[in-house]
Motif scaffolding. Structure first.
Motif, mmCIF file in Angstrom:
data_model
loop_
_atom_site.group_PDB
_atom_site.id
_atom_site.type_symbol
_atom_site.label_atom_id
_atom_site.label_comp_id
_atom_site.label_asym_id
_atom_site.label_seq_id
_atom_site.Cartn_x
_atom_site.Cartn_y
_atom_site.Cartn_z
ATOM 1 N N UNK A 247 -4.642 -0.620 -1.833
ATOM 2 C CA UNK A 247 -4.673 -0.025 -0.491
ATOM 3 C C UNK A 247 -6.005 -0.408 0.160
ATOM 4 N N UNK A 248 -6.004 -1.554 0.864
ATOM 5 C CA UNK A 248 -7.255 -2.109 1.388
ATOM 6 C C UNK A 248 -7.953 -1.156 2.353
ATOM 7 N N UNK A 249 -7.166 -0.497 3.180
ATOM 8 C CA UNK A 249 -7.759 0.396 4.180
ATOM 9 C C UNK A 249 -8.515 1.545 3.502
ATOM 10 N N UNK A 250 -7.870 2.113 2.479
ATOM 11 C CA UNK A 250 -8.513 3.215 1.752
ATOM 12 C C UNK A 250 -9.755 2.708 1.025
ATOM 13 N N UNK A 251 -9.620 1.558 0.377
ATOM 14 C CA UNK A 251 -10.750 1.015 -0.375
ATOM 15 C C UNK A 251 -11.922 0.745 0.558
ATOM 16 N N UNK A 252 -11.631 0.203 1.717
ATOM 17 C CA UNK A 252 -12.680 -0.085 2.710
ATOM 18 C C UNK A 252 -13.407 1.204 3.130
ATOM 19 N N UNK A 253 -12.629 2.254 3.334
ATOM 20 C CA UNK A 253 -13.210 3.483 3.884
ATOM 21 C C UNK A 253 -13.812 4.405 2.827
ATOM 22 N N UNK A 254 -13.226 4.421 1.608
ATOM 23 C CA UNK A 254 -13.576 5.507 0.673
ATOM 24 C C UNK A 254 -14.069 5.049 -0.701
ATOM 25 N N UNK A 255 -14.093 3.727 -0.913
ATOM 26 C CA UNK A 255 -14.384 3.261 -2.274
ATOM 27 C C UNK A 255 -15.598 2.348 -2.288
ATOM 28 N N UNK A 256 -16.394 2.496 -3.314
ATOM 29 C CA UNK A 256 -17.587 1.673 -3.534
ATOM 30 C C UNK A 256 -17.312 0.744 -4.711
ATOM 31 N N UNK A 257 -17.845 -0.461 -4.652
ATOM 32 C CA UNK A 257 -17.865 -1.329 -5.839
ATOM 33 C C UNK A 257 -16.600 -2.123 -6.087
ATOM 34 N N UNK A 258 -15.789 -2.366 -5.022
ATOM 35 C CA UNK A 258 -14.537 -3.089 -5.267
ATOM 36 C C UNK A 258 -14.792 -4.518 -5.761
ATOM 37 N N UNK A 259 -15.718 -5.234 -5.115
ATOM 38 C CA UNK A 259 -15.931 -6.638 -5.490
ATOM 39 C C UNK A 259 -16.374 -6.762 -6.948
ATOM 40 N N UNK A 260 -17.293 -5.919 -7.362
ATOM 41 C CA UNK A 260 -17.765 -5.956 -8.756
ATOM 42 C C UNK A 260 -16.614 -5.629 -9.710
ATOM 43 N N UNK A 261 -15.800 -4.658 -9.314
ATOM 44 C CA UNK A 261 -14.685 -4.260 -10.178
ATOM 45 C C UNK A 261 -13.673 -5.399 -10.293
ATOM 46 N N UNK A 262 -13.420 -6.051 -9.172
ATOM 47 C CA UNK A 262 -12.476 -7.176 -9.183
ATOM 48 C C UNK A 262 -12.999 -8.286 -10.108
ATOM 49 N N UNK A 263 -14.295 -8.546 -10.027
ATOM 50 C CA UNK A 263 -14.898 -9.557 -10.915
ATOM 51 C C UNK A 263 -14.713 -9.163 -12.374
ATOM 52 N N UNK A 264 -14.937 -7.902 -12.650
ATOM 53 C CA UNK A 264 -14.808 -7.433 -14.039
ATOM 54 C C UNK A 264 -13.346 -7.535 -14.507
ATOM 55 N N UNK A 265 -12.418 -7.181 -13.610
ATOM 56 C CA UNK A 265 -10.991 -7.273 -13.974
ATOM 57 C C UNK A 265 -10.589 -8.715 -14.294
ATOM 58 N N UNK A 266 -11.300 -9.671 -13.696
ATOM 59 C CA UNK A 266 -10.948 -11.075 -13.939
ATOM 60 C C UNK A 266 -11.017 -11.401 -15.426
ATOM 61 N N UNK A 267 -11.826 -10.677 -16.155
ATOM 62 C CA UNK A 267 -11.958 -10.916 -17.595
ATOM 63 C C UNK A 267 -10.860 -10.261 -18.415
ATOM 64 N N UNK A 268 -9.955 -9.553 -17.771
ATOM 65 C CA UNK A 268 -8.879 -8.867 -18.511
ATOM 66 C C UNK A 268 -7.590 -9.668 -18.393
ATOM 67 N N UNK A 269 -7.022 -10.017 -19.532
ATOM 68 C CA UNK A 269 -5.740 -10.729 -19.538
ATOM 69 C C UNK A 269 -4.630 -9.693 -19.705
ATOM 70 N N UNK A 270 -3.725 -9.663 -18.750
ATOM 71 C CA UNK A 270 -2.690 -8.614 -18.779
ATOM 72 C C UNK A 270 -1.836 -8.719 -20.036
ATOM 73 N N UNK A 271 -1.513 -9.957 -20.439
ATOM 74 C CA UNK A 271 -0.646 -10.086 -21.615
ATOM 75 C C UNK A 271 -1.325 -9.539 -22.877
#
Ligand code: SF4
Length: 698
Positions: A247-271
């Motif tokens: 939810x980009x709108x919510x993340x923009x308004x109410x969430x901190x640290x999305x870019x760092x979190x996205x970078x960290x998630x890149x290291x997680x393989x779903x399988x």
């Protein structure tokens, strides 16, 4: 319960009628005694608005006049037996024992166990008594069920409670139930709110190692390996990011640290995360999609999430998912812990915790201590006390005396064999209860107390509603109301005021003066309804949806936080299974009350070990065999229930019984933040009874 035993005018209620609140789970249904049926019936209370009750509620009065009720004080005689005594003798014994311990070892050698089955007023006065004596060693069994949930939610959202209300949750398009079985554990929430929502099209996602009554209504079932919630929830977060479901709108308004979190998630393989969690990748992806695509997704979290050495981290991972999905601060959404006993929320709210004062203000906060001192006439200690399990670990060592009110710690603490030994190492064990529980057997003094049907006061349910209990009868024999007992002990043991003979309404009024969460509430205002915290001046009956504009600490944004995997404490040997535990519909917690109910035991008395057919075949176990379940902490016997409802490699026992007492098998490992034990993952061996060398040793 006979009509002749109805409460007198001395029942200390303002209305004198007997509309009360069910004593079992945290849903908080209205219940009253029916002269016609001799059983409980529901009334149209704030939660059970049609007066509906589950089987436990119907049986609520069943044990009130049970033959085994404790009706006289007991003291341990010189021959080691508990014998009847006068109240004066029993209280003298408590008084002299507490003074002896304080003088010899200091006040920190005392431990106080409050109860989430007691009222707010009883818990409030008990923690005040501990603090008046000079110790913060006071805790309640919320430590054992949702302390990790509260820790994570307080840290991230500033408030450790349901973000939403039971009544708005049916507006959800998707319901994610993680580590809970509300169909059996919180039946009225399920039958009156969740199931109708599902019937009308909401998607139900169930995360649980076991197929149970909730799963039968689910569209998605992720039968994870117990203890591997973190990789599963992280992978679900990654699906949301990967598939554009944030939810980009919510993340923009109410969430901190999305870019760092996205970078960290890149290291997680779903399988590989799915494989680690023991679920199919495709099933995980489709459950994540169902959560992410819904406009409103409500998450429920239970003890399957919280009772791990990584319980706090588990909930942090769930909070990440809720933030990414924009599911905070709106109706039909949120993160919603399903609390256990009827006052587990309130016991914490009123300060029966070792590190906080009423209203969750830290004991280390000098300003908070001063404000409390203005009301109490003394300043509480500044050093946080020990948590519940830490206190039991120090029995006979730093802790020399314990006062246990309404808890059955011999059955509910992990590593029960160790606890049983250590209970006997105490110089003084005082137990205040209504039945001769497993803990009473170790007591030096037993104080016969009041059942829920014999007391007035307030309780706070799982969605933060404070409601009033009203007595239908008087305590039997010489048993006394819990509040009266605590008052008398307070008056005997301390010079602090406020322990004279007091009515619940007076104690409630005192609480509202020092607990910011309850400020502005009143006994009269609650009446036959409820008042919900937070309770600002301009709110009719309290704030329903939390975090609409800001989080509990006043900040506009919450931070996404990477949560690393934490493996369970017990290593599982090649021949071992993972034992996990839970509740069933007809019983509650240690079963001290429900095991004595004729209605409930006739309904179902399910003490069997659920084991998967593959695991059973490997061990030559057949349906109905008596099996030995053991590890290096203990051993129990149970009847085998061979069923594909549990995943291979996992076995399940309820925790409601003295035999089999599942906590003989659970371990002492604690979550480092919340100090909650790892009840949900114990390595055990299972074999048919009579086929092992150790069978003679039991
Ligand atoms: Fe009692 Fe809970 Fe059942 Fe309601 S759902 S009747 S509160 S046990």
């Amino acid at each position: 319960m006979s009509g002749g035993e109805r409460a007198s005018e001395d029942d200390r209620t303002s209305s004198g009628d007997q509309k009360s609140i069910c004593p079992f789970c945290g849903v908080g249904c209205g219940v009253r005694y029916s002269e016609d049926t001799g059983k409980a019936v529901g009334w149209r209370a704030p939660v059970n608005q049609r007066g509906e009750l589950c089987p436990k509620g119907v049986a609520a009065y069943d044990v009130v006049d049970h033959d085994e009720r404790l009706t006289r004080p007991l003291v341990r005689g010189e021959d080691g037996e508990l014998v009847a005594s006068s109240w004066d003798e029993a209280l003298n014994r408590v008084e002299s024992g507490v003074r002896r311990i304080s003088e010899a070892h200091g006040e920190e050698a005392l431990a106080f166990f409050a109860s989430s089955g007691c009222t707010n007023e009883e818990n409030y006065l008990l923690q005040k008594l501990a603090r008046a004596l000079g110790t913060n060693n006071v805790d309640n069994c919320a430590r054992l069920c949702h302390s990790s949930t509260v820790a994570a939610m307080s840290d991230r959202f500033g408030t450790g409670a349901m973000t939403n209300t039971i009544r708005d949750l049916p507006e959800a398009d998707a319901l994610l139930v993680a580590g809970a079985n509300p169909a059996e554990q919180h039946p009225i929430i399920f039958s009156s709110y969740v199931a109708p929502a599902v019937k009308q099209g909401a998607t139900l996602i169930h995360i649980d190692p076991r197929e149970n009554a909730t799963t039968r209504h689910a569209d998605h079932h992720l039968a994870l390996r117990p203890g591997y919630d973190i990789p599963l929830l992280n992978a679900m977060c990654k699906v949301l990011v990967e598939e554009g479901l944030v939810d980009d709108e919510f993340v923009e308004a109410r969430v901190e640290g999305f870019d760092e979190f996205e970078d960290w998630l890149a290291g997680i393989a779903i399988d590989s995360a799915a494989e680690k969690a023991g679920v199919e990748e495709s099933a995980l992806r489709s459950a994540a999609r169902a959560y992410g695509e819904a406009d409103r997704s409500a998450a429920f979290t239970g003890m399957g999430m919280s009772q791990h050495r990584c319980g706090t981290a588990n909930v942090h991972a769930l909070l990440n998912l809720a933030l990414l999905g924009g599911n905070v601060g709106k109706r039909g959404a949120g993160v919603n812990p399903l609390r256990g006993k009827n006052n587990v929320q309130g016991a914490g709210d009123v300060g029966a915790l070792p590190d906080v004062l009423p209203g969750y203000r830290a004991v280390t906060d000098a300003e908070a201590r001063e404000e409390v001192a203005d009301e109490w006439g003394f300043e509480p200690p500044a050093e946080p006390g020990l948590t519940e399990v830490e206190m039991t670990h120090r029995f006979g060592d730093e802790i020399r005396g314990a006062y246990v009110v309404g808890e059955n710690i011999a059955a509910t603490e992990p590593n029960a064999n160790r606890v049983a030994r250590e209970l006997d190492d105490l110089d003084l064990l005082v137990v205040q209860d209504i039945f001769p529980t497993e803990t009473v057997r170790h007591a030096d003094v037993v104080l016969p107390a009041s059942s829920w049907a014999e007391k007035a006061g307030t309780v706070t349910n799982t969605d933060r509603q404070v409601q009033r209990m009203r007595p239908a009868t008087a305590p039997p024999g010489e048993a006394r109301r819990d509040l009266d007992i605590i008052c008398e002990l307070g008056a005997r043991l301390t010079d602090a005021g406020g322990f004279e003979d007091r009515a619940p309404s007076e104690v409630f009024a005192e609480m509202t003066r020092i607990n910011p969460l309850y400020a502005g509430m009143s006994y009269e205002g609650i009446g036959e309804g409820s008042q919900r915290w937070p309770f600002p001046e301009d709110a009719d009956s309290g704030v329903e949806i939390l975090h609409r504009e800001t989080f509990g600490d006043g900040s506009k944004r919450a931070t996404l936080e990477p949560v690393e995997d934490v493996d369970p404490a017990d290593e599982v040997g090649e021949d071992q299974l993972v034992l996990t535990t839970g509740r069933i519909l007809s019983h509650f917690n240690s079963g001290a009350v429900t095991r004595r109910s004729g209605i409930l035991t006739r309904l179902r008395s399910d003490d069997a070990l659920q084991i998967h057919p593959d695991d059973a075949a490997e061990r030559n176990v057949e349906e109905g065999d008596v099996v030995v379940v053991e590890n290096d902490r203990g051993r129990v016997e149970a009847t085998a229930d061979v069923t594909p409802a549990v995943r291979p490699g996992t076995a399940f026992l309820t925790f409601h019984f003295a035999e089999p007492l599942v906590n003989r098998l659970t371990g002492d490992e604690l979550d480092p933040v919340a100090k909650i034990p790892e009840y949900k993952h114990s390595a055990v061996s299972v074999r048919v009874s009579g086929t092992g060398e150790s069978d003679d040793e039991s």
